[in-house]
Design a protein around this motif. Structure first.
Motif: not given
Length: 633
Positions: A139-142, A214-223, A247-252, A260-265
């Motif tokens: 997603p970052e590259s896209v 979907k595995s990429i999105i799920d893995e990305g959020l898990f990481r 605090k972690r969520w605010l960064d995530v 993540l979602f922008t790249g996937e869209r």
């Protein structure tokens, strides 16, 4: 909430949805899609198309040869890959022509078999491209590609950052490589998707794409650390643990929304650009569950009950994060099928706003209900004042968000602000906002509570000193925080005047009675006996006042110095005049204090640590005087 609910859709993703052409109509039977002019193909042309397609398809049939099974067509030979797509498209047109001429033709069955084999090859290619190019289709590259920032400008940025020219060139080459690989992979995916969709194999295409992406999105959020939690788990967490997760969520959420979602869209829109229906269905299936998990967390936090008052700041952080990212959320998840994601984000905002309002109501109630009977020694600053002002000064940093949470909602009518509370000497300053009124209201509640606590002092002078110290602390916290921009200079001026009045009342009750021990006119001629009596009375009165005030404390150094100067000016000046006029008529035993002694004793005041246990005071040592004077600055 008003800005969110009525915000116009951002054009980046919303506009294409309105203007994109409808997807091509699909036939009810596989391989029978519409084709302009397909029915006009002659038998010889149809035979030629089928033969050329057979040669190409059989060459790359993954079940025919080991080479075809382990090799990627699009990776080995781009030109042949393009020819493969062309053959399949031609076969589709030929099949349509055959259906038009004779739906029972043996050629149609033969062509259908070739089409099935071709689709298996394209499914394999789709999977291979998605899998082998994960690094270039992340997603970052896209998402970076979608910003259309050229490699040249990127190299320039690195050079301007101080990298050596050779290093900058290496970085730039790397950026170019990633962008080129990403572009090639996306174009290959698009050509395969368009071919499969046009041939009636959209379901198979979407299935492969969905599994990988979907595995990429799920893995990305898990990481990133996003966990699946429920209300019970959140409620049982210690606040320290929950705060770390917030605090972690605010960064995530920043990475998730902007990358993540922008790249996937962006990727999904590009690959399935030929069909609005398919790209919506595919993006929704890939991202909806993960997005719901991400935006469900703030709602769970808002609903949790076990937490300290400081939780309100984390709630406001969560509210701010969703509010700031709402334009992107609204745009990325603009499809009807992803409306639940938008709804979840808005629900989280509503719950967070409700919790913030409830916690601020609790904060106000805690001030009003404070029943501590502790009298602060020396008239110092009360812990309630310190805690409340720390709370309010931090809260002022969220003034813009609070204006959204408390839109045009005035303070409670049961405890109305005085009509003159916001009187400003500058009418051009305009009306006071509802947020400013709320902060002023909370401070007023605190000041009223301090008035009650001041009455616990038996010495009335100490009660005024207590009020002066606490109001001075309040004013200082306002001046050094964003409260100043909310309450304004007129508020500061008015309350500084109240501090001054409190200190004058303290001086009048604690020190001015000493002046009655001196003649009304200190320089008037009097008999030596009367002079000695005045010296004795003044000395006794000063000792008593000093003992009574020796434990007083003024924490604010500026206020402390102002009060010392004021007392010394009133008391010291009168005694200096009397001393200079009559010292020759009194003996040493009568004159207990010189004017310098008075000044030294006064300089030691308001630190709350003067030893007054001896009934007879001696002059403070010069070292003590210098130490205390120095510590007051």
């Amino acid at each position: 909430m008003r800005s969110i609910c009525f915000h116009p859709k951002t054009p980046s993703f919303a506009s294409p949805l309105r203007t994109a052409t409808a997807p091509p109509k699909q036939s009810s039977r596989r391989g029978e899609g519409s084709s302009s002019g397909g029915g006009r193909l002659s038998d010889s042309v149809i035979d030629k198309i089928i033969q050329e397609t057979r040669e190409m398809v059989e060459k790359w049939d993954p079940e025919a040869t080991t080479y075809a099974r382990v090799t990627s067509l699009f990776y080995e030979n781009k030109r042949e890959a393009a020819q493969f797509i062309k053959c399949v498209n031609g076969l589709h047109r030929a099949m349509h022509a055959l259906v038009t001429k004779d739906s029972s033709s043996p050629k149609l069955e033969d062509a259908q078999g070739l089409m099935v084999t071709a689709m298996k090859r394209l499914q394999k290619e789709l999977f291979q491209i998605l899998s082998m190019n994960r690094a270039y289709l992340d997603p970052e590259s896209v998402s970076a590609r979608s910003s259309r920032v050229s490699a040249r400008s990127s190299i320039s940025d690195y050079s301007n950052d101080g990298l050596p020219e050779d290093d900058a060139r290496v970085v730039g080459d790397s950026i170019v490589e990633v962008e080129e690989a990403s572009t090639v992979a996306m174009e290959d995916l698009r050509s395969i998707a368009e071919c499969m969709i046009a041939s009636g194999y959209a379901k198979e295409c979407m299935s492969v794409y969905h599994v990988v992406r979907k595995s990429i999105i799920d893995e990305g959020l898990f990481r990133l650390g996003v966990e699946k939690l429920n209300h019970s788990q959140i409620g049982k967490m210690d606040w320290e643990v929950l705060e770390l997760k917030i605090k972690r969520w605010l960064d995530v959420v920043k990475v998730s929304v902007k990358t993540l979602f922008t790249g996937e869209r962006v990727l999904c829109d590009h690959v399935f650009g030929s069909s609005n229906v398919i790209r919506e269905s595919c993006f929704s299936a890939i991202s909806r569950d993960s997005a719901m998990l991400l935006f469900g967390f703030p709602e769970l936090v808002a609903r949790s009950k076990r937490s300290p008052p400081e939780k309100v700041f984390r709630l406001l952080d969560l509210y701010t994060a969703i509010s700031d990212h709402w334009p992107e959320i609204d745009s990325i998840f603009a499809f009807d099928s992803t409306a639940t994601v938008r709804s979840q984000a808005i629900t989280a905002l509503i719950r967070l706003g409700e919790s913030v309002r409830a916690m601020l109501a609790d904060f106000e109630a805690s001030i009003q209900k404070d029943s501590s009977k502790t009298v602060v020694p020396g008239g110092g600053v009360h812990p309630l004042t310190v805690h409340s002002m720390n709370y309010l000064s931090l809260l002022a940093d969220y003034a813009n968000i609070l204006s959204d949470i408390f839109p045009d909602r005035p303070p409670p009518s049961k405890f109305p602000l005085p009509e003159s509370y916001f009187n400003s000497p500058h009418p051009e300053d305009g009306e006071i906002s509802a947020t400013s009124q709320r902060f002023a209201w909370l401070i007023l509640v605190l000041l009223c509570k301090l008035d009650v606590k001041a009455k616990r002092y038996k010495d009335i002078s100490l009660s005024y000193l207590f009020l002066a110290n606490n109001l001075r602390h309040v004013v200082s916290k306002v001046q050094e925080s964003n409260l100043l921009s909310l309450l304004g200079g007129a508020w500061i001026e008015r309350h500084e005047g109240k501090v001054k009045q409190f200190t004058l009342n303290y001086e009048r009750l604690a020190w001015e009675p000493l002046l009655s021990a001196l003649p009304e006119d200190p320089s008037a001629e009097i008999t030596p006996a009367v002079a000695r009596e005045h010296f004795r009375r003044f000395s006794a009165s000063f000792e008593e006042a000093y003992r009574n005030q020796s434990s007083t404390v003024v924490p604010n150094p500026n206020l402390r110095d102002e009060m010392k100067v004021s007392i010394a000016r009133k008391l010291g000046r009168a005694y200096q005049t009397f001393y200079n006029t009559h010292r020759m008529t009194a003996d040493a035993t009568t004159i207990r204090f010189t004017p310098d002694d008075i000044g030294n004793y006064l300089s030691d005041l308001f630190f709350g640590s003067v030893d007054s246990s001896n009934p007879s005071l001696s002059s403070p040592s010069p070292s003590s005087h210098r130490r205390r004077s120095g510590s007051s600055h």
